[in-house]
Design an enzyme around this catalytic site. Structure first.
Site, PDB file in Angstrom:
ATOM      1  N   ALA A  46       0.815  -1.220   0.000  1.00  0.00           N
ATOM      2  CA  ALA A  46       0.000   0.000   0.000  1.00  0.00           C
ATOM      3  C   ALA A  46       0.854   1.279   0.000  1.00  0.00           C
ATOM      4  O   ALA A  46       0.374   2.340  -0.414  1.00  0.00           O
ATOM      5  CB  ALA A  46      -0.951  -0.011   1.188  1.00  0.00           C
ATOM      6  N   GLY A  47       2.116   1.193   0.456  1.00  0.00           N
ATOM      7  CA  GLY A  47       3.001   2.364   0.397  1.00  0.00           C
ATOM      8  C   GLY A  47       3.315   2.738  -1.042  1.00  0.00           C
ATOM      9  O   GLY A  47       3.195   3.909  -1.442  1.00  0.00           O
ATOM     10  N   HIS A  48       3.696   1.743  -1.851  1.00  0.00           N
ATOM     11  CA  HIS A  48       3.945   2.005  -3.271  1.00  0.00           C
ATOM     12  C   HIS A  48       2.671   2.531  -3.945  1.00  0.00           C
ATOM     13  O   HIS A  48       2.721   3.448  -4.764  1.00  0.00           O
ATOM     14  CB  HIS A  48       4.350   0.714  -3.991  1.00  0.00           C
ATOM     15  CG  HIS A  48       5.638   0.104  -3.530  1.00  0.00           C
ATOM     16  ND1 HIS A  48       5.683  -1.061  -2.810  1.00  0.00           N
ATOM     17  CD2 HIS A  48       6.933   0.496  -3.695  1.00  0.00           C
ATOM     18  CE1 HIS A  48       6.946  -1.383  -2.574  1.00  0.00           C
ATOM     19  NE2 HIS A  48       7.727  -0.452  -3.077  1.00  0.00           N
TER      20      HIS A  48
ATOM     21  N   GLY B  38       9.079   8.007  -0.723  1.00  0.00           N
ATOM     22  CA  GLY B  38       8.418   7.795   0.562  1.00  0.00           C
ATOM     23  C   GLY B  38       9.268   8.286   1.721  1.00  0.00           C
ATOM     24  O   GLY B  38      10.498   8.144   1.697  1.00  0.00           O
TER      25      GLY B  38
ATOM     26  N   LYS C 226       9.458   6.916   4.441  1.00  0.00           N
ATOM     27  CA  LYS C 226      10.034   5.766   5.138  1.00  0.00           C
ATOM     28  C   LYS C 226      11.541   5.721   4.918  1.00  0.00           C
ATOM     29  O   LYS C 226      12.301   5.409   5.819  1.00  0.00           O
ATOM     30  CB  LYS C 226       9.375   4.488   4.662  1.00  0.00           C
ATOM     31  CG  LYS C 226      10.139   3.321   5.172  1.00  0.00           C
ATOM     32  CD  LYS C 226       9.376   2.073   5.260  1.00  0.00           C
ATOM     33  CE  LYS C 226      10.352   0.964   5.496  1.00  0.00           C
ATOM     34  NZ  LYS C 226      11.090   0.677   4.258  1.00  0.00           N
TER      35      LYS C 226
ATOM     36  N   GLN D 238      17.148   8.563   2.028  1.00  0.00           N
ATOM     37  CA  GLN D 238      17.180   8.493   0.566  1.00  0.00           C
ATOM     38  C   GLN D 238      16.645   9.782  -0.052  1.00  0.00           C
ATOM     39  O   GLN D 238      17.278  10.375  -0.924  1.00  0.00           O
ATOM     40  CB  GLN D 238      16.346   7.295   0.116  1.00  0.00           C
ATOM     41  CG  GLN D 238      16.049   7.244  -1.359  1.00  0.00           C
ATOM     42  CD  GLN D 238      15.434   5.913  -1.743  1.00  0.00           C
ATOM     43  OE1 GLN D 238      16.133   4.929  -1.897  1.00  0.00           O
ATOM     44  NE2 GLN D 238      14.130   5.872  -1.905  1.00  0.00           N
TER      45      GLN D 238
ATOM     46  N   SER E 199       6.814  -2.640   4.163  1.00  0.00           N
ATOM     47  CA  SER E 199       8.075  -2.802   3.449  1.00  0.00           C
ATOM     48  C   SER E 199       8.033  -4.125   2.709  1.00  0.00           C
ATOM     49  O   SER E 199       7.496  -5.112   3.229  1.00  0.00           O
ATOM     50  CB  SER E 199       9.246  -2.805   4.444  1.00  0.00           C
ATOM     51  OG  SER E 199      10.417  -3.309   3.827  1.00  0.00           O
TER      52      SER E 199
HETATM   53  P1  AMP Z   1      11.237   0.364  -2.733  1.00  0.00           P
HETATM   54  O1  AMP Z   1      10.451  -0.402  -3.752  1.00  0.00           O
HETATM   55  O2  AMP Z   1      11.289  -0.278  -1.386  1.00  0.00           O
HETATM   56  O3  AMP Z   1      12.586   0.819  -3.235  1.00  0.00           O
HETATM   57  O4  AMP Z   1      10.440   1.707  -2.483  1.00  0.00           O
HETATM   58  C1  AMP Z   1      10.013   2.522  -3.553  1.00  0.00           C
HETATM   59  C2  AMP Z   1       9.461   3.801  -2.983  1.00  0.00           C
HETATM   60  O5  AMP Z   1       8.384   3.503  -2.088  1.00  0.00           O
HETATM   61  C3  AMP Z   1      10.505   4.588  -2.167  1.00  0.00           C
HETATM   62  O6  AMP Z   1      10.370   5.971  -2.443  1.00  0.00           O
HETATM   63  C4  AMP Z   1      10.114   4.265  -0.746  1.00  0.00           C
HETATM   64  O7  AMP Z   1      10.464   5.291   0.174  1.00  0.00           O
HETATM   65  C5  AMP Z   1       8.605   4.158  -0.866  1.00  0.00           C
HETATM   66  N1  AMP Z   1       8.053   3.381   0.240  1.00  0.00           N
HETATM   67  C6  AMP Z   1       8.519   2.197   0.712  1.00  0.00           C
HETATM   68  N2  AMP Z   1       7.787   1.810   1.785  1.00  0.00           N
HETATM   69  C7  AMP Z   1       6.854   2.772   1.991  1.00  0.00           C
HETATM   70  C8  AMP Z   1       5.806   2.954   2.938  1.00  0.00           C
HETATM   71  N3  AMP Z   1       5.575   2.079   3.900  1.00  0.00           N
HETATM   72  N4  AMP Z   1       5.049   4.075   2.842  1.00  0.00           N
HETATM   73  C9  AMP Z   1       5.272   4.982   1.868  1.00  0.00           C
HETATM   74  N5  AMP Z   1       6.243   4.867   0.937  1.00  0.00           N
HETATM   75  C10 AMP Z   1       7.030   3.775   1.000  1.00  0.00           C
END
Ligand code: AMP
Length: 286
Positions: free
Chosen positions: A35-37, A147, A149, A153, A185
């Site tokens: 749900a974050g993505h 994000g 999180k 970064q 995550s």
């Molecule tokens: P990742 O696929 O883990 O590299 O994350 C891709 C993007 O999603 C990055 O900008 C992360 O910061 C963001 N992201 C990862 N986890 C979350 C979360 N729980 N809530 C919001 N954004 C997130």
């Protein structure tokens, strides 16, 4: 939605969008969507005429001992999610297309990249900066969404964009959490059941620090001690990587909280290395 696998295809799409004078938003990801993505994509959809999502487990940000090979992947499910959210283009490149055999150019913000996660992951942010700059250039995006999180970064990428005059506007979205507070995550799948029960206490500990600031505690060492005491009781299987209070922009360590500050941590639980952070409030003036 179109799915693109090569830089050449991407350049051709980007040229079409430029000819249409369409604005472009990029959401860089490593896939295995949660749900974050989805929140980043939904938000990105509102920012620009065209939304492109990159799905690339970028090898240059992993050290040889890290989880590059075992990082969770599910392109079929991810493609369906991106399509349902109105993404225009999903870019899934091969590492060999992204990096020439003799790739030799790196982008680095060395001081900020050594702090926090950089201590345990020395080449990580060099890989992140290099791949993000390549994606910014390839997509010619006007906007990119990240994000909170991964606070470090986005802070490093903001510095890179400022220092190199990259013509892109970065947006940062709040962390999406499970109902018990655990930050979503892709790596949460590594957690066993006992670890999963302990993991929500990471954010509960950070929230404790935030409430202590509200009650008047501003000393970073005292805040840190209180959180560590809480974690010793609630996360017995955790191994602390770091817990620091830092300036939100420069990431410089702070000894006192005099204005809003970031408390950030990384904790190893089983094979997972979990990161999280909280924005500590400015203390009330007396
Ligand atoms: P990742 O696929 O883990 O590299 O994350 C891709 C993007 O999603 C990055 O900008 C992360 O910061 C963001 N992201 C990862 N986890 C979350 C979360 N729980 N809530 C919001 N954004 C997130």
């Amino acid at each position: 939605m179109i799915t693109i696998h090569t830089k050449e295809e991407l350049k051709s799409i980007t040229r079409t969008w430029q000819n249409e004078r369409a604005s472009v938003c990029l959401v860089p990801t490593m896939g295995y969507y949660h749900a974050g993505h989805e929140d980043l994509m939904r938000y990105g959809r509102t920012l620009a005429d065209r939304l492109i999502v990159s799905l690339f487990v970028n090898p240059t940000q992993f050290s040889p001992s890290e989880d590059l090979d075992s990082y969770p992947r599910d392109h079929k499910r991810d493609t369906a999610i991106a399509e349902a959210l109105g993404v225009d283009a999903l870019f899934i490149p091969e590492p060999s297309d992204m990096y020439a055999n003799d790739h030799a150019t790196w982008v680095e913000v060395p001081e900020m990249g050594k702090l926090l996660c950089g201590a345990a992951r020395p080449i990580h942010f060099r890989g992140v900066c290099t791949v993000c700059l390549k994606l910014f250039l390839l997509t010619k995006a006007n906007y990119a969404v990240f994000g909170e999180k991964d606070w470090q970064q986005q802070a490093i990428l903001r510095r890179m964009v400022r220092d190199l005059d990259v013509d892109i506007s970065l947006h940062t979205r709040p962390t999406v959490r499970e109902s018990d507070g655990l930050a979503l995550s892709s790596r949460n799948v590594y957690l066993g059941s006992v670890e999963r029960q302990e993991a929500p206490h990471i954010f509960k500990g950070l929230s404790l620090a935030s409430s202590l600031v509200t009650q008047g505690e501003t000393n970073a060492a005292c805040l840190r001690d209180s959180v560590l005491q809480y974690w010793a009781k609630t996360i017995p299987h955790g191994r602390l990587d770091y817990l620091s209070v830092v300036d939100p922009e420069s990431l410089a360590p702070l000894t006192e909280v005099t204005s809003p500050a970031i408390m950030a941590c990384a904790i190893r639980l089983g094979t997972a290395r979990l990161i999280d952070n909280i924005l500590l409030p400015a203390p009330k003036r007396t």
